[in-house]
Design a protein around this motif. Structure first.
Motif, PDB file in Angstrom:
ATOM      1  N   ILE A 221      16.844 -14.941 -32.131  1.00  0.00           N
ATOM      2  CA  ILE A 221      17.894 -14.926 -33.147  1.00  0.00           C
ATOM      3  C   ILE A 221      17.543 -13.979 -34.292  1.00  0.00           C
ATOM      4  CG2 ILE A 221      16.965 -16.901 -34.468  1.00  0.00           C
ATOM      5  CD1 ILE A 221      19.981 -17.750 -34.828  1.00  0.00           C
ATOM      6  N   PHE A 222      18.581 -13.352 -34.841  1.00  0.00           N
ATOM      7  CA  PHE A 222      18.457 -12.437 -35.970  1.00  0.00           C
ATOM      8  C   PHE A 222      19.460 -12.829 -37.050  1.00  0.00           C
ATOM      9  CE2 PHE A 222      16.436  -9.973 -32.715  1.00  0.00           C
ATOM     10  CZ  PHE A 222      15.602  -9.066 -33.366  1.00  0.00           C
ATOM     11  N   PHE A 223      19.111 -12.476 -38.298  1.00  0.00           N
ATOM     12  CA  PHE A 223      20.003 -12.649 -39.442  1.00  0.00           C
ATOM     13  C   PHE A 223      20.041 -11.353 -40.243  1.00  0.00           C
ATOM     14  CE2 PHE A 223      17.986 -16.740 -38.541  1.00  0.00           C
ATOM     15  CZ  PHE A 223      19.091 -17.569 -38.392  1.00  0.00           C
ATOM     16  N   VAL A 224      21.199 -11.044 -40.796  1.00  0.00           N
ATOM     17  CA  VAL A 224      21.302  -9.966 -41.779  1.00  0.00           C
ATOM     18  C   VAL A 224      21.566 -10.652 -43.115  1.00  0.00           C
ATOM     19  CG1 VAL A 224      22.482  -7.865 -42.501  1.00  0.00           C
ATOM     20  CG2 VAL A 224      22.220  -8.372 -40.060  1.00  0.00           C
ATOM     21  N   LEU A 225      20.542 -10.661 -43.970  1.00  0.00           N
ATOM     22  CA  LEU A 225      20.584 -11.406 -45.230  1.00  0.00           C
ATOM     23  C   LEU A 225      20.308 -10.438 -46.376  1.00  0.00           C
ATOM     24  CD1 LEU A 225      18.892 -14.910 -45.601  1.00  0.00           C
ATOM     25  CD2 LEU A 225      19.365 -13.406 -47.533  1.00  0.00           C
ATOM     26  N   ASP A 226      21.297 -10.263 -47.244  1.00  0.00           N
ATOM     27  CA  ASP A 226      21.175  -9.292 -48.341  1.00  0.00           C
ATOM     28  C   ASP A 226      20.800  -7.899 -47.825  1.00  0.00           C
ATOM     29  OD1 ASP A 226      21.823 -11.110 -50.365  1.00  0.00           O
ATOM     30  OD2 ASP A 226      19.751 -11.782 -50.544  1.00  0.00           O
ATOM     31  N   GLY A 227      21.384  -7.517 -46.702  1.00  0.00           N
ATOM     32  CA  GLY A 227      21.143  -6.194 -46.139  1.00  0.00           C
ATOM     33  C   GLY A 227      19.864  -6.054 -45.341  1.00  0.00           C
ATOM     34  N   GLU A 228      19.053  -7.111 -45.269  1.00  0.00           N
ATOM     35  CA  GLU A 228      17.790  -7.089 -44.545  1.00  0.00           C
ATOM     36  C   GLU A 228      17.958  -7.734 -43.173  1.00  0.00           C
ATOM     37  OE1 GLU A 228      13.215  -8.865 -45.067  1.00  0.00           O
ATOM     38  OE2 GLU A 228      14.830  -9.480 -46.419  1.00  0.00           O
ATOM     39  N   LEU A 229      17.498  -7.059 -42.124  1.00  0.00           N
ATOM     40  CA  LEU A 229      17.535  -7.625 -40.779  1.00  0.00           C
ATOM     41  C   LEU A 229      16.258  -8.446 -40.571  1.00  0.00           C
ATOM     42  CD1 LEU A 229      18.980  -7.761 -38.021  1.00  0.00           C
ATOM     43  CD2 LEU A 229      17.609  -5.785 -37.322  1.00  0.00           C
TER      44      LEU A 229
ATOM     45  N   ALA B 168      22.281 -19.310 -48.013  1.00  0.00           N
ATOM     46  CA  ALA B 168      22.721 -17.915 -48.007  1.00  0.00           C
ATOM     47  C   ALA B 168      24.110 -17.774 -47.400  1.00  0.00           C
ATOM     48  CB  ALA B 168      21.727 -17.055 -47.241  1.00  0.00           C
ATOM     49  N   ALA B 169      24.410 -18.591 -46.400  1.00  0.00           N
ATOM     50  CA  ALA B 169      25.744 -18.557 -45.796  1.00  0.00           C
ATOM     51  C   ALA B 169      26.794 -19.062 -46.779  1.00  0.00           C
ATOM     52  CB  ALA B 169      25.767 -19.396 -44.524  1.00  0.00           C
ATOM     53  N   ALA B 170      26.436 -20.103 -47.521  1.00  0.00           N
ATOM     54  CA  ALA B 170      27.388 -20.690 -48.466  1.00  0.00           C
ATOM     55  C   ALA B 170      27.707 -19.759 -49.623  1.00  0.00           C
ATOM     56  CB  ALA B 170      26.840 -22.018 -48.990  1.00  0.00           C
ATOM     57  N   ASP B 171      26.705 -18.995 -50.075  1.00  0.00           N
ATOM     58  CA  ASP B 171      26.970 -18.122 -51.229  1.00  0.00           C
ATOM     59  C   ASP B 171      27.283 -16.670 -50.843  1.00  0.00           C
ATOM     60  OD1 ASP B 171      24.500 -16.875 -50.718  1.00  0.00           O
ATOM     61  OD2 ASP B 171      23.441 -18.009 -52.256  1.00  0.00           O
ATOM     62  N   GLY B 172      27.459 -16.420 -49.529  1.00  0.00           N
ATOM     63  CA  GLY B 172      27.915 -15.110 -49.082  1.00  0.00           C
ATOM     64  C   GLY B 172      26.835 -14.073 -48.873  1.00  0.00           C
ATOM     65  N   ARG B 173      25.567 -14.438 -49.019  1.00  0.00           N
ATOM     66  CA  ARG B 173      24.493 -13.459 -48.826  1.00  0.00           C
ATOM     67  C   ARG B 173      24.110 -13.278 -47.357  1.00  0.00           C
ATOM     68  NH1 ARG B 173      19.922 -14.947 -50.497  1.00  0.00           N
ATOM     69  NH2 ARG B 173      20.413 -17.145 -50.842  1.00  0.00           N
ATOM     70  N   LEU B 174      24.478 -14.261 -46.523  1.00  0.00           N
ATOM     71  CA  LEU B 174      24.238 -14.135 -45.081  1.00  0.00           C
ATOM     72  C   LEU B 174      25.401 -13.360 -44.484  1.00  0.00           C
ATOM     73  CD1 LEU B 174      22.571 -14.771 -42.563  1.00  0.00           C
ATOM     74  CD2 LEU B 174      23.843 -16.911 -42.357  1.00  0.00           C
ATOM     75  N   GLN B 175      25.153 -12.102 -44.168  1.00  0.00           N
ATOM     76  CA  GLN B 175      26.221 -11.210 -43.723  1.00  0.00           C
ATOM     77  C   GLN B 175      26.492 -11.288 -42.227  1.00  0.00           C
ATOM     78  OE1 GLN B 175      23.660  -8.441 -45.682  1.00  0.00           O
ATOM     79  NE2 GLN B 175      25.367  -7.490 -46.773  1.00  0.00           N
TER      80      GLN B 175
ATOM     81  N   THR C 295      29.090 -27.430 -41.574  1.00  0.00           N
ATOM     82  CA  THR C 295      29.375 -26.187 -40.870  1.00  0.00           C
ATOM     83  C   THR C 295      29.571 -25.053 -41.860  1.00  0.00           C
ATOM     84  OG1 THR C 295      30.413 -27.333 -39.008  1.00  0.00           O
ATOM     85  CG2 THR C 295      30.972 -25.005 -39.289  1.00  0.00           C
ATOM     86  N   VAL C 296      28.919 -23.918 -41.580  1.00  0.00           N
ATOM     87  CA  VAL C 296      29.132 -22.716 -42.398  1.00  0.00           C
ATOM     88  C   VAL C 296      29.618 -21.601 -41.482  1.00  0.00           C
ATOM     89  CG1 VAL C 296      27.444 -23.277 -44.187  1.00  0.00           C
ATOM     90  CG2 VAL C 296      26.699 -22.017 -42.154  1.00  0.00           C
ATOM     91  N   GLN C 297      30.499 -20.788 -42.004  1.00  0.00           N
ATOM     92  CA  GLN C 297      31.027 -19.655 -41.264  1.00  0.00           C
ATOM     93  C   GLN C 297      30.278 -18.392 -41.685  1.00  0.00           C
ATOM     94  OE1 GLN C 297      35.236 -18.213 -41.766  1.00  0.00           O
ATOM     95  NE2 GLN C 297      35.473 -19.160 -39.744  1.00  0.00           N
ATOM     96  N   ILE C 298      30.039 -17.529 -40.716  1.00  0.00           N
ATOM     97  CA  ILE C 298      29.305 -16.287 -40.982  1.00  0.00           C
ATOM     98  C   ILE C 298      30.244 -15.107 -40.777  1.00  0.00           C
ATOM     99  CG2 ILE C 298      27.318 -14.877 -40.314  1.00  0.00           C
ATOM    100  CD1 ILE C 298      26.059 -17.480 -39.186  1.00  0.00           C
ATOM    101  N   ASN C 299      30.339 -14.252 -41.788  1.00  0.00           N
ATOM    102  CA  ASN C 299      31.190 -13.060 -41.719  1.00  0.00           C
ATOM    103  C   ASN C 299      32.622 -13.403 -41.308  1.00  0.00           C
ATOM    104  OD1 ASN C 299      31.475 -10.190 -42.026  1.00  0.00           O
ATOM    105  ND2 ASN C 299      31.529  -9.995 -39.796  1.00  0.00           N
ATOM    106  N   LYS C 300      33.129 -14.512 -41.882  1.00  0.00           N
ATOM    107  CA  LYS C 300      34.498 -14.977 -41.602  1.00  0.00           C
ATOM    108  C   LYS C 300      34.729 -15.234 -40.110  1.00  0.00           C
ATOM    109  CE  LYS C 300      36.387 -12.544 -45.613  1.00  0.00           C
ATOM    110  NZ  LYS C 300      37.366 -11.536 -46.101  1.00  0.00           N
TER     111      LYS C 300
END
Length: 360
Positions: free
Chosen positions: A243-251, A293-300, A323-328
Motif C-alpha cells: 500500500i502507498f499514500f500520497v500525503l502532503d505531496g509525499e509518496l 490526514a484524510a479528514a483534513d484533506g492532506r491525504l491526497q 469511513t473516510v473518502q480519499i480524493n472524493k
C-alpha cells in the motif's frame, strides 16, 4: 542462487488433448489454464532434476505428503504481456525467482535453481504463446509453486520437493477495474509479526488472511488493510498488495521490516516515482495518522500495488466504524500516471530505462 544446467524434456499435447481457448473479453481471473505446465523435482541426494514440460493435468500425491500436514508451500505471481508488435514480454521475472529463493530459505526448502526456472518459464510460454491474450488489458498470469512431496508425517523439512509453473489468461483482478476500491481496516485479526513468515510468499500467509477477507467482503468491501501484529496501529499491507499514500505531496509506503511482502511492483513504483523527482519515503505510517490526514484533506491519494492488479486506487477506508473518502472517491493523478507508465513498459509501448522487460 542455485544454477544448474539441465536439458528440458518437452511433451506437448496432441491435437485432441489441447483445449479450446476462452473468450478473451470475458476471462475473469484464474479460471482457465493453458495446455501445458513446467515441472522439476528436488531430492536431498540428487538436487534439482527432471525438468520437463508436459500437458497440464493433476498430480498424484499420497495422503501422507508433507505439504498437506505442515504447509511447506511457496509460490510466486508474474505475468506475460503481448505487445502491439505481437512480441511477448515478461516483467522482472528474475526478481520473482530470486524472491522465491528467499521464501524457500525461510520455509526450510531448497533454494530454487533460478536460471533453470527462468529457462522453463520461457519455454513454457513460448509453447503456449497463443494463450497470451490479445484483448486490451488482458495478460497471461503465471504461477510458479514449490511444495514438499515426501510421504512422511514427521514434523521436519521434507527430503523431496516439486516445483511447477502453470499459467492462465486473465482480465482485471478486481471487478471494479481501475475504479477506486473500498477497504476495511482490520483490527481484530493479525496476519504476521516480525520474526514470522510475513515476508515470505508462503501459502500459510494467505490462509491466515482468508477469514478477515471473507468478513470484509460480506460487508461490501473489496479488501482488508492489515495493521501490525504487535501494537495494531501501524499500517502494513492490503490483503494481496502493498500500500502507498500520497500525503502532503509525499509518496509514502510502509518499510520492509520482516512482516510484509517485498513486492516487485512496490519496488518498481518506488524506482519509477524517484526517477520523476519529488519526495518518496519508506516509513512507518499509523492508521491514526492516515485517518486524520484524510479528514483534513492532506491525504491526497492511496493505492495498492501488486502483480495481479498492478495499481489499485483506494477510494474509501473504514476503520472502527468510521469511513473516510480519499480524493472524493476518485483515482488520483499519481495512481493514474504510475499505472499508465508501468503498463506502457510491461506491454512494450515505451522504452524501458530500468531494464525490467524481458522478451521471449
Amino acid at each position: 542462487m542455485s544454477q544448474i544446467n539441465l536439458e528440458i524434456t518437452v511433451h506437448s499435447c496432441a491435437g485432441g488433448q489441447c483445449k479450446q481457448k476462452p473468450d478473451e473479453n470475458n476471462l475473469g481471473f484464474g479460471q482457465y489454464f493453458t495446455d501445458h505446465m513446467f515441472t522439476m523435482r528436488w531430492n536431498k541426494d540428487k538436487g534439482w532434476y527432471d525438468p520437463r514440460i508436459e500437458p497440464y493435468g493433476p498430480f498424484s500425491l499420497t495422503p501422507a505428503t508433507l505439504v498437506f500436514h505442515y504447509g511447506q508451500a511457496i509460490f510466486e505471481g508474474m505475468k506475460a504481456y503481448r505487445g502491439a508488435d505481437d512480441k511477448i514480454y515478461f516483467f522482472r521475472p528474475k526478481n520473482n525467482f530470486a524472491r522465491m529463493s528467499r521464501s524457500a530459505e525461510r520455509i526450510c526448502m531448497p533454494l530454487l535453481a533460478e536460471d533453470l526456472a527462468l529457462q522453463g518459464l520461457k519455454s513454457l510460454v513460448s509453447l503456449d504463446q497463443e494463450w497470451v491474450p490479445r484483448a486490451e488489458g488482458a495478460t497471461l498470469y503465471i504461477r510458479p509453486v514449490m511444495i514438499a512431496v515426501e510421504p512422511n508425517v514427521g514434523l521436519r523439512a521434507a527430503l523431496d520437493y516439486l516445483f511447477f509453473i502453470i499459467a492462465c489468461p486473465v482480465g482485471a483482478y478486481y471487478p471494479e477495474g481501475f475504479k477506486p476500491t473500498k477497504i476495511y481496516v482490520e483490527d481484530k485479526y493479525v496476519r504476521a509479526v516480525p520474526g514470522g513468515v510475513g515476508e515470505a510468499k508462503t501459502a500459510a500467509n494467505y490462509a491466515a488472511s482468508v477469514l478477515a477477507q471473507k468478513e470484509a467482503k460480506d460487508k461490501g468491501f473489496s479488501e482488508v488493510l492489515w495493521l501490525d501484529g504487535v501494537e495494531r496501529r501501524f499500517i502494513e499491507e492490503v490483503g494481496t498488495s502493498n500500500i502507498f499514500f500520497v500525503l502532503d505531496g509525499e509518496l509514502i509506503t510502509p518499510p520492509l521490516q520482516g512482516s510484509i511482502l517485498p513486492g516487485i511492483t512496490r519496488d518498481s513504483v518506488l524506482q519509477l516515482a524517484r526517477s520523476w523527482g519529488g519526495k518518496v519515503s519508506e516509513r512507518a505510517v499509523s492508521i491514526d495518522e492516515v485517518m486524520v490526514a484524510a479528514a483534513d484533506g492532506r491525504l491526497q491519494e492511496s493505492f495498492g500495488t501488486g502483480t495481479a492488479a498492478v495499481i489499485s486506487p483506494i477510494g474509501e477506508l473504514t476503520y472502527q466504524g468510521r469511513t473516510v473518502q480519499i480524493n472524493k472517491g476518485e483515482a488520483g493523478p499519481m495512481s493514474r500516471r504510475l499505472y499508465d507508465e508501468l503498463q506502457a513498459i510491461q506491454f512494450g509501448r515505451q522504452p524501458d530505462p530500468f531494464g525490467w522487460r524481458v522478451t521471449i
